[in-house]
Design a protein around this motif. Structure first.
Motif, PDB file in Angstrom:
ATOM      1  N   UNK A  21       0.818  -1.203   0.000  1.00 49.50           N
ATOM      2  CA  UNK A  21       0.000   0.000   0.000  1.00 49.50           C
ATOM      3  C   UNK A  21       0.855   1.258   0.000  1.00 49.50           C
ATOM      4  N   UNK A  22       2.141   1.109   0.113  1.00 53.60           N
ATOM      5  CA  UNK A  22       3.103   2.193   0.205  1.00 53.60           C
ATOM      6  C   UNK A  22       2.682   3.205   1.261  1.00 53.60           C
ATOM      7  N   UNK A  33      -1.195  11.865  11.293  1.00 54.08           N
ATOM      8  CA  UNK A  33      -1.860  11.843   9.989  1.00 54.08           C
ATOM      9  C   UNK A  33      -3.374  11.850  10.195  1.00 54.08           C
ATOM     10  N   UNK A  34      -3.854  11.025  11.101  1.00 57.12           N
ATOM     11  CA  UNK A  34      -5.293  10.970  11.381  1.00 57.12           C
ATOM     12  C   UNK A  34      -5.784  12.278  11.992  1.00 57.12           C
ATOM     13  N   UNK A  40      -8.600   7.669   6.144  1.00 58.44           N
ATOM     14  CA  UNK A  40      -8.488   6.376   6.824  1.00 58.44           C
ATOM     15  C   UNK A  40      -8.266   5.229   5.841  1.00 58.44           C
ATOM     16  N   UNK A  41      -8.486   5.459   4.558  1.00 54.41           N
ATOM     17  CA  UNK A  41      -8.333   4.377   3.581  1.00 54.41           C
ATOM     18  C   UNK A  41      -6.899   3.872   3.499  1.00 54.41           C
ATOM     19  N   UNK A  43      -4.661   3.618   6.189  1.00 58.23           N
ATOM     20  CA  UNK A  43      -4.254   2.919   7.411  1.00 58.23           C
ATOM     21  C   UNK A  43      -2.806   3.218   7.769  1.00 58.23           C
ATOM     22  N   UNK A  44      -2.338   4.378   7.390  1.00 54.71           N
ATOM     23  CA  UNK A  44      -0.983   4.831   7.643  1.00 54.71           C
ATOM     24  C   UNK A  44      -0.733   6.081   6.819  1.00 54.71           C
ATOM     25  N   UNK A  45       0.490   6.581   6.847  1.00 54.43           N
ATOM     26  CA  UNK A  45       0.838   7.795   6.110  1.00 54.43           C
ATOM     27  C   UNK A  45       1.282   7.415   4.700  1.00 54.43           C
ATOM     28  N   UNK A  46       0.626   7.939   3.667  1.00 53.17           N
ATOM     29  CA  UNK A  46       0.948   7.574   2.284  1.00 53.17           C
ATOM     30  C   UNK A  46       2.360   8.015   1.870  1.00 53.17           C
ATOM     31  N   UNK A  47       3.107   7.081   1.310  1.00 48.10           N
ATOM     32  CA  UNK A  47       4.481   7.312   0.871  1.00 48.10           C
ATOM     33  C   UNK A  47       4.505   7.330  -0.655  1.00 48.10           C
TER      34      UNK A  47
END
Length: 94
Positions: A21-22, A33-34, A40-41, A43-47
């Motif tokens: 998902x990078x 981030x939240x 929320x799509x 589930x972490x910080x987009x890289x």
């Protein structure tokens, strides 16, 4: 500005960078981030998941972090602040 080499992300932080998902899943960065209203799509910080060496897997995703200093390219003539998310990622890195 970058968080280090791809090796640092993929070897030392194997459990926090999810390549499928990078996203970066460091707990402090993910919480910030939240708090900042991040989707929320992810589930972490987009890289950043495209580009060459130095961009891909080493910076936040350009299309979501428009003026952030941790993008793979800096916008000239504007502000490029270091966000609380990036500071949280640095905390996650120790």
């Amino acid at each position: 500005l970058g968080f280090g080499t791809v090796d640092a992300w993929t070897t030392r932080l194997r459990d926090t960078l999810v390549n499928t998902n990078t996203i970066f899943q460091g707990p402090v960065a993910r919480e910030r981030w939240a708090t900042a209203g991040g989707s929320a799509e992810y589930f972490g910080v987009p890289v950043q998941n495209v580009g060459g060496l130095g961009a891909r897997l080493g910076h936040w995703r350009d299309d979501l972090f428009r003026d952030e200093l941790m993008r793979s390219s800096i916008r000239t003539g504007g502000r490029n602040p270091l966000s609380a998310i990036s500071l949280g990622a640095l905390e996650d890195l120790g």
